[in-house]
Design a protein around this motif. Structure first.
Motif, PDB file in Angstrom:
ATOM      1  N   ASN A   1      76.046  78.523 -56.554  1.00  0.00           N
ATOM      2  CA  ASN A   1      76.775  77.341 -57.030  1.00  0.00           C
ATOM      3  C   ASN A   1      78.185  77.288 -56.436  1.00  0.00           C
ATOM      4  O   ASN A   1      78.932  76.344 -56.699  1.00  0.00           O
ATOM      5  N   SER A   2      78.529  78.288 -55.645  1.00  0.00           N
ATOM      6  CA  SER A   2      79.901  78.411 -55.163  1.00  0.00           C
ATOM      7  C   SER A   2      80.034  78.051 -53.671  1.00  0.00           C
ATOM      8  O   SER A   2      79.291  78.562 -52.829  1.00  0.00           O
ATOM      9  N   GLU A   3      80.989  77.207 -53.360  1.00  0.00           N
ATOM     10  CA  GLU A   3      81.198  76.767 -51.971  1.00  0.00           C
ATOM     11  C   GLU A   3      81.593  77.957 -51.082  1.00  0.00           C
ATOM     12  O   GLU A   3      81.114  78.091 -49.954  1.00  0.00           O
ATOM     13  N   GLY A   4      82.485  78.823 -51.618  1.00  0.00           N
ATOM     14  CA  GLY A   4      82.952  79.981 -50.834  1.00  0.00           C
ATOM     15  C   GLY A   4      81.804  80.923 -50.500  1.00  0.00           C
ATOM     16  O   GLY A   4      81.708  81.438 -49.372  1.00  0.00           O
ATOM     17  N   THR A   5      80.934  81.146 -51.478  1.00  0.00           N
ATOM     18  CA  THR A   5      79.784  82.035 -51.231  1.00  0.00           C
ATOM     19  C   THR A   5      78.870  81.434 -50.167  1.00  0.00           C
ATOM     20  O   THR A   5      78.375  82.144 -49.286  1.00  0.00           O
ATOM     21  N   LEU A   6      78.688  80.115 -50.247  1.00  0.00           N
ATOM     22  CA  LEU A   6      77.842  79.442 -49.248  1.00  0.00           C
ATOM     23  C   LEU A   6      78.441  79.643 -47.843  1.00  0.00           C
ATOM     24  O   LEU A   6      77.725  79.971 -46.885  1.00  0.00           O
ATOM     25  N   VAL A   7      79.755  79.495 -47.726  1.00  0.00           N
ATOM     26  CA  VAL A   7      80.437  79.710 -46.440  1.00  0.00           C
ATOM     27  C   VAL A   7      80.253  81.164 -45.987  1.00  0.00           C
ATOM     28  O   VAL A   7      79.921  81.427 -44.826  1.00  0.00           O
ATOM     29  N   ASP A   8      80.427  82.126 -46.900  1.00  0.00           N
ATOM     30  CA  ASP A   8      80.239  83.555 -46.551  1.00  0.00           C
ATOM     31  C   ASP A   8      78.828  83.792 -46.033  1.00  0.00           C
ATOM     32  O   ASP A   8      78.625  84.508 -45.047  1.00  0.00           O
ATOM     33  N   TRP A   9      77.836  83.211 -46.711  1.00  0.00           N
ATOM     34  CA  TRP A   9      76.433  83.435 -46.310  1.00  0.00           C
ATOM     35  C   TRP A   9      76.144  82.783 -44.959  1.00  0.00           C
ATOM     36  O   TRP A   9      75.394  83.334 -44.156  1.00  0.00           O
ATOM     37  N   ILE A  10      76.713  81.601 -44.711  1.00  0.00           N
ATOM     38  CA  ILE A  10      76.514  80.952 -43.399  1.00  0.00           C
ATOM     39  C   ILE A  10      77.098  81.862 -42.308  1.00  0.00           C
ATOM     40  O   ILE A  10      76.483  82.079 -41.262  1.00  0.00           O
ATOM     41  N   GLN A  11      78.273  82.439 -42.567  1.00  0.00           N
ATOM     42  CA  GLN A  11      78.882  83.341 -41.584  1.00  0.00           C
ATOM     43  C   GLN A  11      77.991  84.561 -41.333  1.00  0.00           C
ATOM     44  O   GLN A  11      77.907  85.050 -40.214  1.00  0.00           O
ATOM     45  N   GLU A  12      77.328  85.049 -42.387  1.00  0.00           N
ATOM     46  CA  GLU A  12      76.404  86.200 -42.247  1.00  0.00           C
ATOM     47  C   GLU A  12      75.293  85.900 -41.251  1.00  0.00           C
ATOM     48  O   GLU A  12      74.763  86.806 -40.610  1.00  0.00           O
ATOM     49  N   ALA A  13      74.924  84.614 -41.158  1.00  0.00           N
ATOM     50  CA  ALA A  13      73.795  84.238 -40.293  1.00  0.00           C
ATOM     51  C   ALA A  13      74.109  84.468 -38.819  1.00  0.00           C
ATOM     52  O   ALA A  13      73.205  84.485 -37.981  1.00  0.00           O
ATOM     53  N   CYS A  14      75.398  84.661 -38.489  1.00  0.00           N
ATOM     54  CA  CYS A  14      75.786  84.941 -37.089  1.00  0.00           C
ATOM     55  C   CYS A  14      75.151  86.240 -36.607  1.00  0.00           C
ATOM     56  O   CYS A  14      74.951  86.436 -35.419  1.00  0.00           O
ATOM     57  N   ASP A  15      74.894  87.174 -37.533  1.00  0.00           N
ATOM     58  CA  ASP A  15      74.398  88.495 -37.142  1.00  0.00           C
ATOM     59  C   ASP A  15      72.965  88.715 -37.596  1.00  0.00           C
ATOM     60  O   ASP A  15      72.704  88.803 -38.794  1.00  0.00           O
ATOM     61  N   GLY A  16      72.058  88.769 -36.666  1.00  0.00           N
ATOM     62  CA  GLY A  16      70.696  89.219 -36.969  1.00  0.00           C
ATOM     63  C   GLY A  16      69.748  88.158 -37.493  1.00  0.00           C
ATOM     64  O   GLY A  16      68.619  88.473 -37.843  1.00  0.00           O
ATOM     65  N   TYR A  17      70.170  86.919 -37.577  1.00  0.00           N
ATOM     66  CA  TYR A  17      69.258  85.844 -37.996  1.00  0.00           C
ATOM     67  C   TYR A  17      68.929  84.953 -36.788  1.00  0.00           C
ATOM     68  O   TYR A  17      69.742  84.797 -35.878  1.00  0.00           O
ATOM     69  N   HIS A  18      67.725  84.365 -36.839  1.00  0.00           N
ATOM     70  CA  HIS A  18      67.277  83.528 -35.726  1.00  0.00           C
ATOM     71  C   HIS A  18      67.346  82.032 -36.048  1.00  0.00           C
ATOM     72  O   HIS A  18      67.253  81.194 -35.146  1.00  0.00           O
ATOM     73  N   GLY A  19      67.454  81.695 -37.331  1.00  0.00           N
ATOM     74  CA  GLY A  19      67.532  80.290 -37.731  1.00  0.00           C
ATOM     75  C   GLY A  19      68.046  80.182 -39.159  1.00  0.00           C
ATOM     76  O   GLY A  19      67.947  81.139 -39.941  1.00  0.00           O
ATOM     77  N   VAL A  20      68.603  79.003 -39.473  1.00  0.00           N
ATOM     78  CA  VAL A  20      69.079  78.729 -40.840  1.00  0.00           C
ATOM     79  C   VAL A  20      68.471  77.414 -41.300  1.00  0.00           C
ATOM     80  O   VAL A  20      68.463  76.428 -40.559  1.00  0.00           O
ATOM     81  N   MET A  21      67.935  77.434 -42.519  1.00  0.00           N
ATOM     82  CA  MET A  21      67.506  76.184 -43.150  1.00  0.00           C
ATOM     83  C   MET A  21      68.383  76.030 -44.392  1.00  0.00           C
ATOM     84  O   MET A  21      68.500  76.970 -45.182  1.00  0.00           O
ATOM     85  N   ILE A  22      68.997  74.865 -44.548  1.00  0.00           N
ATOM     86  CA  ILE A  22      69.972  74.710 -45.632  1.00  0.00           C
ATOM     87  C   ILE A  22      69.779  73.413 -46.402  1.00  0.00           C
ATOM     88  O   ILE A  22      69.637  72.345 -45.811  1.00  0.00           O
ATOM     89  N   ASN A  23      69.732  73.551 -47.731  1.00  0.00           N
ATOM     90  CA  ASN A  23      69.895  72.426 -48.641  1.00  0.00           C
ATOM     91  C   ASN A  23      71.228  72.672 -49.345  1.00  0.00           C
ATOM     92  O   ASN A  23      71.280  73.424 -50.326  1.00  0.00           O
ATOM     93  N   ALA A  24      72.273  72.070 -48.823  1.00  0.00           N
ATOM     94  CA  ALA A  24      73.610  72.328 -49.360  1.00  0.00           C
ATOM     95  C   ALA A  24      73.875  71.526 -50.638  1.00  0.00           C
ATOM     96  O   ALA A  24      74.976  71.583 -51.195  1.00  0.00           O
ATOM     97  N   ALA A  25      72.854  70.764 -51.097  1.00  0.00           N
ATOM     98  CA  ALA A  25      72.964  69.959 -52.331  1.00  0.00           C
ATOM     99  C   ALA A  25      74.236  69.096 -52.263  1.00  0.00           C
ATOM    100  O   ALA A  25      74.505  68.491 -51.228  1.00  0.00           O
ATOM    101  N   ALA A  26      75.037  69.067 -53.321  1.00  0.00           N
ATOM    102  CA  ALA A  26      76.206  68.158 -53.327  1.00  0.00           C
ATOM    103  C   ALA A  26      77.214  68.498 -52.225  1.00  0.00           C
ATOM    104  O   ALA A  26      77.915  67.602 -51.723  1.00  0.00           O
TER     105      ALA A  26
END
Ligand code: CA2
Length: 144
Positions: free
Chosen positions: A52-77
């Protein structure tokens, strides 16, 4: 095995509790299971998260830079409000798929603009939980 980060924004933890006419009757946990099952058929390892937190969402998106091949996101509001989410997604060099249960373009004017669409390879909306399945298919096509 491709690692896919599936991110869900605010209030989606409450899915299945109200407004079934707009969002369907499935819970987020049902959708997680669908994604894991369908992801497996594409050879994906699914990391499914909600905040539910914008900051956490930003932190998790940044995590995707390392070791992930794709991101699927429903950022809701935050889809419609967050320049921070937009800027974080812009840092990624892996494909981004935007998904929505409902079709925001058929709804109120304030849902018509998306900060996520500007950086997404594909946008899938209006299919209920199936939007997530179609989103994984889109990722599989891009990563093939
Ligand atoms: O249709 C979508 O997936 C949305 O991203 C859902 C967001 C909305 O702000 C976007 O415009 C479109 C809202 C999520 C609210 O989640 C609920 C959970 C349970 C009951 C009602 C809403």
């Amino acid at each position: 095995m491709a690692r896919i980060l599936v991110l869900n924004g605010p209030n989606l933890n409450k899915l299945g509790t109200r407004e079934p006419n707009i969002y369907g009757t499935q819970t987020l946990s049902d959708i997680e299971k669908l994604c894991i099952d369908h992801g497996t058929s594409h050879g994906f390892e699914i990391d499914f998260r909600q905040t539910n937190s914008e900051g956490t969402l930003v932190d998790w998106i940044q995590e995707a830079c390392d070791g992930y091949h794709g991101v699927m996101i429903n950022a809701a509001a935050y889809t419609h409000t967050s320049l921070a989410v937009h800027d974080a997604l812009k840092l990624l060099s892996i494909p981004i798929i935007e998904v929505h249960l409902s079709n925001p373009h058929e709804r109120e004017d304030f849902r018509h603009h998306s900060y996520v669409s500007l950086v997404a390879a594909k946008v899938i909306a209006g299919h209920g939980a199936r939007s997530y399945i179609l989103g994984l298919d889109a990722l599989a096509e891009i990563l093939a």
